[in-house]
Design an enzyme around this catalytic site. Structure first.
Site: not given
Ligand SMILES: NC(=O)c1ccc[n+]([C@@H]2O[C@H](COP(=O)([O-])OP(=O)(O)OC[C@H]3O[C@@H](n4cnc5c(N)ncnc54)[C@H](O)[C@@H]3O)[C@@H](O)[C@H]2O)c1
Length: 268
Positions: A145, A158
């Site tokens: 991120s 985070y």
């Molecule tokens: N969406 C953004 O803007 C953004 C930006 C930077 C980084 N990220 C990163 O992208 C990745 C995915 O996030 P996303 O935006 O798709 O979010 P999301 O919430 O849509 O998906 C995350 C998934 O991870 C699962 N999860 C959460 N805790 C867990 C655990 N302890 N064990 C197993 N599964 C678990 C959730 O159930 C969910 O299905 C993450 O690593 C997040 O930090 C997202």
């Protein structure tokens, strides 16, 4: 993409957002995909939709024994492991809102964030790498991120967990490169996933949009495209990189949005 047909990939956090889009894309590319998620019901529903090419496994990235079981389930079902996408992270607003600053944060919040977001990725590597070495190589991906690259006003755990992941990625790439394992990270911008929408809303969306160089914010499919590319033979010479897929959000001068909005003239 070249070389994905028949490959076996684990995607953690595969039931929603970036992970879900990546599972769908792996299946389209002819790969077998293991959908690892703490939300077992959603993972099952997606696996059912994707058919024989998919397996759902409920696991908790914060529990190393369940990470080990996830890897074992993938190998049991499909006989090999070629790709690990470490992508799950704590996105629940209940936790994120407690992840504040060095003075305000509770140690339990720091520890749980590190356990899921950073140690969970190490555990994935620990249990997946021996299988990849047996098969002569593989590809490991991790989701980082911008919060791990730059300072911000909140969510200190985070951000630190994502910086740790970027470092972990470079170590894995360095130690196993000669044995055919490539390791890269994808650093997303603001991606309109469920998790993203819960944590970034209101006026902040406009602020992020103004600081994104492309006409739109990111979609889960933008990250999935990079994930399958980095997993494929087309990326055979790419390793040790933290690749920003962020619409240029971190690639411009800090005054960019003030000038573009007309608040300040370039020659004033
Ligand atoms: N969406 C953004 O803007 C953004 C930006 C930077 C980084 N990220 C990163 O992208 C990745 C995915 O996030 P996303 O935006 O798709 O979010 P999301 O919430 O849509 O998906 C995350 C998934 O991870 C699962 N999860 C959460 N805790 C867990 C655990 N302890 N064990 C197993 N599964 C678990 C959730 O159930 C969910 O299905 C993450 O690593 C997040 O930090 C997202």
């Amino acid at each position: 993409m070249r070389g994905l047909e028949g490959k076996v990939a684990i995607v953690t956090g595969g039931a929603s957002g970036i992970g879900e889009a990546t599972c769908r894309r792996f299946a389209q590319e002819g790969a077998k995909v293991v959908i690892g998620d703490i939300d077992g019901g959603r993972a099952e529903a997606l696996a059912k939709e994707l058919g024989d090419a998919a397996l759902a496994v409920r696991f908790d990235a914060g529990d190393v024994a369940s990470v080990e079981a996830l890897v074992a389930a993938a190998v049991d079902r499909f006989g090999r492991l070629d790709v690990l996408f470490n992508n799950a992270a704590l996105m629940s607003p209940d936790v994120i809102k407690l992840d504040t600053d060095p003075v305000g944060i509770d140690f339990a919040v720091w520890d749980r964030t590190m356990a899921v977001n950073a140690r969970g990725y190490l555990a994935g590597c620990k249990y997946a790498i021996p299988h990849m070495l047996k098969a002569g190589g593989g590809a490991i991906l991790m989701t980082t991120s911008g919060s791990g690259l730059l300072g911000d006003v909140s969510n200190i755990a985070y951000g630190a967990s994502k910086a740790a992941v970027a470092s972990l990625m470079r170590y894995v790439a360095t130690i196993y490169g000669k044995q055919g394992i490539r390791c890269n990270a994808i650093c997303p911008g603001l991606i309109r996933t469920e998790g993203g929408k819960k944590n970034v809303h209101g006026a902040m969306v406009g602020v992020m949009e103004r600081n994104t160089l492309t006409p739109r914010l990111g979609l889960p499919e933008d990250i999935a495209a990079m994930a399958v590319f980095l997993s494929s033979d087309d990326a055979a010479f790419i390793t040790g990189q933290n690749i920003e897929v962020d619409g240029g959000m971190l690639m411009h001068m800090p005054y960019y949005s003030d000038i573009m909005s007309g608040d300040i003239a370039w020659d004033s």
